[in-house]
Design a protein around this motif. Structure first.
Motif, mmCIF file in Angstrom:
data_model
loop_
_atom_site.group_PDB
_atom_site.id
_atom_site.type_symbol
_atom_site.label_atom_id
_atom_site.label_comp_id
_atom_site.label_asym_id
_atom_site.label_seq_id
_atom_site.Cartn_x
_atom_site.Cartn_y
_atom_site.Cartn_z
ATOM 1 N N UNK A 53 72.875 -53.777 60.309
ATOM 2 C CA UNK A 53 72.965 -54.359 61.645
ATOM 3 C C UNK A 53 71.706 -55.130 61.978
ATOM 4 N N UNK A 54 71.882 -56.356 62.420
ATOM 5 C CA UNK A 54 70.791 -57.224 62.843
ATOM 6 C C UNK A 54 70.990 -57.573 64.311
ATOM 7 N N UNK A 55 69.909 -57.486 65.088
ATOM 8 C CA UNK A 55 70.026 -57.897 66.489
ATOM 9 C C UNK A 55 68.729 -58.522 66.970
ATOM 10 N N UNK A 56 68.860 -59.313 68.023
ATOM 11 C CA UNK A 56 67.721 -59.921 68.695
ATOM 12 C C UNK A 56 67.776 -59.558 70.168
ATOM 13 N N UNK A 57 66.634 -59.198 70.722
ATOM 14 C CA UNK A 57 66.581 -58.727 72.106
ATOM 15 C C UNK A 57 66.777 -59.829 73.130
ATOM 16 N N UNK A 58 66.607 -61.093 72.710
ATOM 17 C CA UNK A 58 66.495 -62.130 73.715
ATOM 18 C C UNK A 58 65.144 -62.051 74.398
ATOM 19 N N UNK A 59 64.980 -62.763 75.487
ATOM 20 C CA UNK A 59 63.686 -62.876 76.158
ATOM 21 C C UNK A 59 63.761 -62.392 77.602
ATOM 22 N N UNK A 60 62.718 -61.675 78.013
ATOM 23 C CA UNK A 60 62.586 -61.296 79.421
ATOM 24 C C UNK A 60 62.229 -62.514 80.259
ATOM 25 N N UNK A 61 61.178 -63.232 79.861
ATOM 26 C CA UNK A 61 60.615 -64.246 80.739
ATOM 27 C C UNK A 61 60.922 -65.684 80.415
ATOM 28 N N UNK A 62 61.599 -65.940 79.278
ATOM 29 C CA UNK A 62 61.869 -67.317 78.882
ATOM 30 C C UNK A 62 63.155 -67.397 78.055
ATOM 31 N N UNK A 63 64.281 -66.861 78.574
ATOM 32 C CA UNK A 63 65.534 -66.869 77.812
ATOM 33 C C UNK A 63 66.011 -68.303 77.563
ATOM 34 N N UNK A 64 66.579 -68.512 76.370
ATOM 35 C CA UNK A 64 66.992 -69.862 75.993
ATOM 36 C C UNK A 64 68.469 -69.939 75.640
ATOM 37 N N UNK A 65 69.305 -69.176 76.352
ATOM 38 C CA UNK A 65 70.746 -69.391 76.269
ATOM 39 C C UNK A 65 71.364 -69.425 77.665
ATOM 40 N N UNK A 66 70.893 -68.575 78.565
ATOM 41 C CA UNK A 66 71.246 -68.668 79.974
ATOM 42 C C UNK A 66 70.076 -68.122 80.782
ATOM 43 N N UNK A 114 65.557 -51.956 55.793
ATOM 44 C CA UNK A 114 66.037 -51.455 57.083
ATOM 45 C C UNK A 114 67.561 -51.403 57.107
ATOM 46 N N UNK A 115 68.085 -50.353 57.720
ATOM 47 C CA UNK A 115 69.511 -50.296 58.036
ATOM 48 C C UNK A 115 69.812 -51.085 59.303
ATOM 49 N N UNK A 116 68.851 -51.072 60.221
ATOM 50 C CA UNK A 116 68.951 -51.817 61.472
ATOM 51 C C UNK A 116 67.643 -52.576 61.660
ATOM 52 N N UNK A 170 60.323 -55.810 64.823
ATOM 53 C CA UNK A 170 59.214 -56.739 64.616
ATOM 54 C C UNK A 170 59.427 -57.938 65.525
ATOM 55 N N UNK A 171 58.445 -58.835 65.559
ATOM 56 C CA UNK A 171 58.561 -59.954 66.494
ATOM 57 C C UNK A 171 59.425 -61.085 65.951
ATOM 58 N N UNK A 172 59.080 -61.589 64.754
ATOM 59 C CA UNK A 172 59.781 -62.764 64.242
ATOM 60 C C UNK A 172 60.447 -62.527 62.895
ATOM 61 N N UNK A 173 59.743 -61.929 61.960
ATOM 62 C CA UNK A 173 60.311 -61.544 60.674
ATOM 63 C C UNK A 173 59.478 -60.396 60.133
ATOM 64 N N UNK A 174 59.948 -59.684 59.108
ATOM 65 C CA UNK A 174 59.135 -58.607 58.537
ATOM 66 C C UNK A 174 57.959 -59.123 57.720
ATOM 67 N N UNK A 175 57.801 -60.438 57.636
ATOM 68 C CA UNK A 175 56.725 -61.038 56.850
ATOM 69 C C UNK A 175 55.667 -61.738 57.686
ATOM 70 N N UNK A 176 56.027 -62.191 58.883
ATOM 71 C CA UNK A 176 55.097 -63.005 59.670
ATOM 72 C C UNK A 176 55.566 -63.080 61.113
ATOM 73 N N UNK A 177 54.614 -63.216 62.032
ATOM 74 C CA UNK A 177 54.984 -63.456 63.433
ATOM 75 C C UNK A 177 55.317 -64.921 63.674
ATOM 76 N N UNK A 188 65.823 -60.505 56.853
ATOM 77 C CA UNK A 188 65.221 -59.772 57.968
ATOM 78 C C UNK A 188 65.320 -58.258 57.789
ATOM 79 N N UNK A 189 66.140 -57.792 56.855
ATOM 80 C CA UNK A 189 66.194 -56.360 56.552
ATOM 81 C C UNK A 189 65.111 -55.944 55.549
ATOM 82 N N UNK A 190 64.484 -56.900 54.906
ATOM 83 C CA UNK A 190 63.496 -56.598 53.869
ATOM 84 C C UNK A 190 62.225 -55.993 54.456
#
Length: 242
Positions: free
Chosen positions: A167-180, A147-149, A111-118, A134-136
């Motif tokens: 397992x929880x993960x975030x893809x990061x961003x293609x066009x606007x990354x905010x860590x490097x 969710x298991x993942x 999902x984009x932001x949470x299983x409840x809302x974008x 976020x697993x709900x």
């Protein structure tokens, strides 16, 4: 084994998207899924929509994709709306909320932001109880099962962690990354549509791209107030609006 590339938060940054798609083409990927926010912030949301439609097998909506079609008098949003045109706006409004499937014996929900809302923003530094939600599931999901993942986007910070055996993960961003300041995406590898436990791999990829070309694209596009966007893609740091 099926290899699925997960991209997200492109935000109209075409040099970054082109670099990521070129990298994906070299990796024997079976499918590309997009976790939303094709548009906004960067100048070329129209081109990003067209490229994602052509390259991605599944696409879900993000917060920008959701609110961009609504009536507004904000000059920045109006500029993006005019750039996109009515047909692309209708496409963005039609995007589903989640992608859910079984892989290697685990139920995966994307999902984009949470299983409840974008619009519900959950960061890796939020408390564990909040992150665990976020697993709900919710009425917006296709299945009521936990969710298991869980994989998401939105926060532009790539990370992975294990919580309570899941397992929880975030893809990061293609066009606007905010860590490097390098484009980020994820490869998910496992046995697709199988309830039998098997190896499952989550691989994070960083792709350098011509940032100064993206800067020039923004400056030459005529987009309103490009300064914050330019600082973010150059530094990988969020620019708080004053």
């Amino acid at each position: 084994m099926t290899r699925i590339a997960l991209i997200a938060d492109i935000h109209g940054n075409i040099p970054a998207l082109e670099a990521v798609l070129k990298d994906i083409q070299q990796r024997e990927i079976n499918a590309i899924y997009c976790l939303g926010d094709l548009i906004g912030k960067g100048p070329h949301g129209d081109i990003a929509v067209d490229m994602v439609r052509a390259q991605c097998q599944q696409v879900i909506r993000g917060n920008w994709d959701d609110f961009i079609g609504k009536e507004t008098d904000d000059p920045t949003l109006l500029w993006h709306q005019n750039r996109l045109g009515s047909e692309r706006l209708q496409y963005l409004a039609s995007l589903p909320f989640t992608i859910e499937f079984m892989m290697s014996g685990k139920w995966i929900r994307l999902f984009h932001a949470s299983p409840r809302s974008v619009y519900e923003r959950i960061q890796p530094w939020d408390d564990q109880e909040k992150r665990a939600t976020l697993f709900d599931s919710s009425p917006l999901c296709t299945s009521p099962r936990i969710a298991d993942v869980a994989g998401y986007a939105d926060i532009h910070n790539a990370f992975q962690e294990h919580l309570e055996g899941r397992t929880l993960f975030n893809t990061g961003s293609v066009g606007n990354p905010l860590e490097l300041p390098e484009a980020s995406y994820v490869i998910l590898e496992g046995t697709y549509d199988s309830e039998i436990p098997a190896p499952l791999n989550i691989q994070f990829i960083r792709v350098p791209y011509p940032i100064e070309q993206a800067v020039q694209d923004a400056l030459q596009s005529g987009m309103p107030h490009p300064e914050e966007y330019i600082l973010e893609i150059r530094t990988g740091r969020y620019q708080v609006k004053k």
